[in-house]
Motif scaffolding. Structure first.
Motif, short mmCIF file in Angstrom:
data_model
loop_
_atom_site.label_atom_id
_atom_site.label_comp_id
_atom_site.label_asym_id
_atom_site.label_seq_id
_atom_site.Cartn_x
_atom_site.Cartn_y
_atom_site.Cartn_z
N CYS A 92 -58.13 -33.66 -44.70
CA CYS A 92 -58.01 -34.76 -45.66
C CYS A 92 -59.39 -35.30 -46.01
O CYS A 92 -59.70 -35.53 -47.19
CB CYS A 92 -57.12 -35.85 -45.07
N ARG A 93 -60.23 -35.48 -45.00
CA ARG A 93 -61.58 -36.01 -45.22
C ARG A 93 -62.39 -35.09 -46.14
O ARG A 93 -63.21 -35.56 -46.95
CB ARG A 93 -62.30 -36.18 -43.88
N ARG A 121 -56.69 -34.61 -40.09
CA ARG A 121 -57.65 -35.62 -40.53
C ARG A 121 -58.86 -34.98 -41.23
O ARG A 121 -59.29 -35.44 -42.29
CB ARG A 121 -58.12 -36.43 -39.32
N TYR A 127 -55.26 -44.60 -34.53
CA TYR A 127 -55.90 -44.85 -35.82
C TYR A 127 -55.04 -45.81 -36.64
O TYR A 127 -53.82 -45.85 -36.48
CB TYR A 127 -56.05 -43.53 -36.59
N MET A 145 -53.69 -41.45 -44.75
CA MET A 145 -55.15 -41.44 -44.60
C MET A 145 -55.87 -41.74 -45.91
O MET A 145 -57.07 -42.04 -45.90
CB MET A 145 -55.60 -40.07 -44.08
N ARG A 167 -48.79 -37.81 -43.79
CA ARG A 167 -50.03 -38.12 -43.05
C ARG A 167 -51.23 -38.14 -43.99
O ARG A 167 -52.10 -39.01 -43.87
CB ARG A 167 -50.23 -37.10 -41.92
N THR A 197 -51.04 -41.95 -33.75
CA THR A 197 -51.62 -40.62 -33.82
C THR A 197 -50.52 -39.59 -33.63
O THR A 197 -49.37 -39.94 -33.36
CB THR A 197 -52.73 -40.42 -32.77
N TYR A 240 -59.13 -45.90 -44.26
CA TYR A 240 -59.06 -45.08 -43.05
C TYR A 240 -60.42 -44.50 -42.66
O TYR A 240 -60.81 -44.55 -41.48
CB TYR A 240 -58.06 -43.94 -43.28
N TYR A 261 -53.98 -33.31 -34.70
CA TYR A 261 -54.24 -34.46 -35.57
C TYR A 261 -55.63 -34.37 -36.18
O TYR A 261 -55.84 -34.66 -37.36
CB TYR A 261 -54.08 -35.75 -34.77
N ASP A 262 -56.61 -33.92 -35.37
CA ASP A 262 -57.99 -33.80 -35.86
C ASP A 262 -58.06 -32.82 -37.04
O ASP A 262 -58.81 -33.05 -38.00
CB ASP A 262 -58.92 -33.34 -34.75
#
Length: 408
Positions: free
Chosen positions: A259-260, A256, A221, A180, A176, A245, A197, A252-253
């Protein structure tokens, strides 16, 4: 009867593939090739099958792989993340001259190994890559619609969501992060384009979708899966997209956001005199927090759905087909592992004959897959029970927007 070796046979997907193969009379031996001896012994004891064996294997060591697959009729590769492992494994398999199936869902490395087509031909090997749910069953359903149901295909859109599996390993979460972080291919307006992404072009492609079993308005996404680059090679169309997703959304959030924030990085940091790799910390933290999130959201049993929407024309009128592979009791493991096992069965049955490295739509007759997958999955035909239904729902939308459910 045949011998199958499942690399990564003790993982979430490999366990399902191994158990499925062990239940088929086609196979006299199914070997779990994995590092985890303790889990292998537990599975073998649980299944109570004398045809299942274990070989401790390092999937990043070519000699270890070659020793594990010796004498096999087919190798099933379920070792993720594939961007890290698949080249090593496939190279060892080709050198051994054994037919091969995998569930590779990393598009960047898919493009690399498709270039090994001649190498596989020279070895006399049929290598079917990406034979899971998405990619895999999605490719074959799209090909079925294009070949049997429509005169022209305008677009193929793939949507998927799943969650609640009994466990998730670091390879799944690493995949995952990878999805992303890399450029995401989308086949739009007849051209292969790439979006990012977290940037505006990727954010613009986010959308909601209504799934059977899972419910409506599920936010999806962009996903860098291989369908966007392989399907246009075999089906004339102007669009192929892939969006998905993981459920619950809170889980999942978390993935994400980590990663962000850059916590998927693999360069070590000095933290109070200790060397810490953000990636290693993130994996451990997400795996720990997953259990808390599932409990706090009262998510319940595992479930999932993968949908393929194919739009086009039939006899010069608009026509749309929606294929929903839905389950209220199964998710990633079953959705991916069973198609992989079916791919191995088709290989042993002589239904896959072309040599080379090929995606499912390039080497499998969709009808052969459909004929096998239902009985193998023992699909539940009780469509009225939307909470526990497992099977394929096929809908047709006509030019007036009327939706009807079909039996195919």
């Amino acid at each position: 009867m045949a011998k199958a070796v499942v690399l990564g046979g003790c993982g979430a997907v490999g366990t399902v593939a191994s158990k499925t193969l062990a239940g088929q009379d086609l196979f006299s031996q199914v070997i779990l090739a994995d590092q985890n001896r303790e889990r292998a012994e537990s599975l073998i004891g649980e299944w109570g099958s004398d045809k299942v064996g274990f070989v401790q294997t390092d999937a990043l060591d070519p000699e270890s792989i070659k020793a594990a697959i010796q004498g096999a009729d087919v190798v099933v590769n379920c070792v993720g993340p594939f961007y890290k492992s698949v080249k090593i494994i496939l190279d060892a398999v080709l050198e051994s001259g054994i037919n091969y199936v995998d569930v590779c869902d990393d598009v960047d490395v898919t493009l690399d190994i498709l270039d090994w087509d001649q190498k596989a031909k020279d070895a006399g090997v049929s290598a079917c890559i990406g034979m899971g749910s998405s990619p895999g069953a999605t490719n074959l359903l799209a090909r079925f619609a294009a070949d049997a149901l429509l005169d022209e295909v305008e677009s193929i859109d793939i949507f998927h969501a799943h969650g609640g599996e009994p466990f998730e390993g670091p390879g799944v979460i690493g995949h995952r992060f990878h999805c992303m972080s890399i450029d995401i291919p989308m086949f739009l307006d007849g051209e292969l384009k790439y979006v990012k992404y977290f940037e505006e072009d990727g954010v613009a492609l986010r959308q909601t979708f209504d799934f059977p079993v899972l419910g409506g308005d599920v936010l999806l996404y962009p996903y860098p899966h291989p369908e966007q680059v392989t399907l246009p090679r075999y089906i004339k169309t102007r669009q192929v997209t892939n969006k998905g997703t993981v459920l619950p959304s809170e889980y999942y959030d978390l993935t994400r956001d980590m990663c962000r924030l850059g916590l998927s990085g693999k360069e070590s940091l000095d933290v109070n005199g200790q060397s810490v790799v953000p990636y290693d910390f993130a994996l451990a933290y997400i795996i720990r927090e997953r259990e808390r999130i599932l409990k706090e959201t009262r998510f319940g049993s595992q479930r999932g759905c993968c949908s393929v929407v194919v739009k086009g024309r039939k006899e010069d009128a608009y026509s749309e087909y929606r294929f929903h592979m839905a389950s209220g009791s199964q998710a990633l493991g079953e959705g991916t592992g069973v198609p992989a096992a079916v791919g191995a069965m088709l290989m042993v049955l002589g239904k896959i004959t072309e040599k080379g490295v090929l995606p499912p739509e390039g080497c499998i007759n969709p009808q052969d897959f459909l004929d096998l997958v239902g009985p193998v999955m023992k699909l539940d035909e009780k469509k009225g029970d939307s909470d526990s239904f497992s099977g394929v729902i096929v809908q047709h939308v006509d030019a007036l927007g009327k939706v009807s459910t079909l039996d195919i």
